[in-house]
Design an enzyme around this catalytic site. Sequence first.
Site, PDB file in Angstrom:
ATOM      1  NE  ARG A 198     -32.106  41.298 -34.201  1.00  0.00           N
ATOM      2  CZ  ARG A 198     -31.172  42.212 -33.958  1.00  0.00           C
ATOM      3  NH1 ARG A 198     -30.010  42.140 -34.588  1.00  0.00           N
ATOM      4  NH2 ARG A 198     -31.384  43.180 -33.099  1.00  0.00           N
TER       5      ARG A 198
ATOM      6  CG  PHE B 213     -25.144  46.994 -37.642  1.00  0.00           C
ATOM      7  CD1 PHE B 213     -26.291  46.555 -36.996  1.00  0.00           C
ATOM      8  CD2 PHE B 213     -24.581  48.199 -37.243  1.00  0.00           C
ATOM      9  CE1 PHE B 213     -26.859  47.302 -35.971  1.00  0.00           C
ATOM     10  CE2 PHE B 213     -25.144  48.949 -36.225  1.00  0.00           C
ATOM     11  CZ  PHE B 213     -26.289  48.494 -35.585  1.00  0.00           C
TER      12      PHE B 213
ATOM     13  CE1 TYR C 281     -25.277  48.093 -28.246  1.00  0.00           C
ATOM     14  CE2 TYR C 281     -23.376  49.533 -27.931  1.00  0.00           C
ATOM     15  CZ  TYR C 281     -24.397  49.052 -28.727  1.00  0.00           C
ATOM     16  OH  TYR C 281     -24.526  49.531 -30.006  1.00  0.00           O
ATOM     17  CE  LYS C 282     -25.305  45.340 -30.818  1.00  0.00           C
ATOM     18  NZ  LYS C 282     -24.845  45.497 -32.193  1.00  0.00           N
TER      19      LYS C 282
ATOM     20  CG  ASP D  65     -18.731  44.296 -35.994  1.00  0.00           C
ATOM     21  OD1 ASP D  65     -19.023  43.687 -34.944  1.00  0.00           O
ATOM     22  OD2 ASP D  65     -19.114  45.453 -36.228  1.00  0.00           O
TER      23      ASP D  65
END
Length: 410
Positions: free
Chosen positions: A385, A136, A232-233, A207
């Site tokens: 995804r 990422f 926030y995921k 992470d």
Amino acid sequence: MSSAPTPARLLTREDCAALDAQPCRLANARSAFAAGAPGTIYLDGNSIGPMPADAPARLASLLESGWRRERRLGWNDPDWLDHPRSLGAAVAHLIGAAPEDLLVCDTTSVNLYKLLRLALAVASPRRVVVAERSVFPTNRYVAEGIVHAGFADLVSIDSVDQLTAVLTGNDVAAVTLSHVDYRSSVRLDMAELTALIHRHGATVVWDLSHSAGAVAVDLCGSDADFAVASGYKYLCGGPGAPALLYVHPRWQQAAWPAICGWMGHLDTFAFAPEYAPAPGVARHLAGTPAVIANAAWRAAADIWRGVDPQAMDLRHQSLSDTLVDLLDQQCGSLGIEVSSPREHRRRGGHVAVRLTAPAADVDALGEALIAAGVIVSTRKPDALRFGIHPLTTTHVELWEAVQRLRKILG
Ligand SMILES: *Cc1c(COP(=O)(O)O)cnc(C)c1O
């Protein structure tokens, strides 16, 4: 990426309904969340988790009494400054952390910066940081920035298969790894890799953005040194919610934080002229907590507090294994293939597929799915995804989503 196994028999909508009807310790969790747009199937909790049903009321109440009426006196509510600690404590069990070792503050990027600098400080004079190349982007950028500022030297790897060689040839201070790849959903073996890194005298920053709140994570059991995760995921803290920051107790007193702010001071309201770090993980608080964002986060934390992590992992496994089977059975001959690992323990929160035709456009397929009410996300070059939320996704929704996908591909 292994080839599709031949399923025993075709799954039906009734099979999916039966799976949803099975007794499950998370049965009430879905009703704690607000419904999304009518007719949509939400499979993007890996980008923004769904909203807890009472988040609007909590925010309204904070704005009304905490801001409009009380103004500065709102600060006399001791809760606000305690949120980074209490929110962390509410979700610590999901990632195998002790409640007192976890904070909710700042962003994933900022927390990564703080922890990589800490990892370098405790390893001095070692100064090599090992980072993944195709990760990422922010994770990579943060490591590059630390190197650019002169704090470290960078060694890049394409895969963890190169770790042993890299650790052997260099005096590595720290390795930074994504527990789950944001495209393929490949999940790394945290315990095994942490042990390997420790054998070479280095530490590891994990992470957890694509595993926390979706699948089992065991920081303590893996003896992990440091970790961050997006708030926030899957964790549903709300758009832009502050992130997690974990430090193993053995490193908590070992160095000053990279950012020495008043909220991480030993005695914030003494307004002392000189810095003295707070004990424990609290020294990594830099400035004032995001009070309004944290009111929304609190709504999610109050749900998570009652969630058994093992039940969460089992539910996620049932859902995502079902999705893999449905994709194989219904769409396997229509030009897509599951690109994520087939074994649940090797997979993170989402299931990725790719198009098998050479020049096929994954973004166009993602847009067609969204137009058909199936909310998914794509990541260049080839990942589509399907994010599976263990508390809100149902097996029947997955069945319906695959029917809509099949129609588009056909
Ligand atoms: C989503 C995500 C981030 C986000 O970082 P922010 O600073 O919170 O925007 C970072 N790393 C990974 C692996 C992610 O998936």
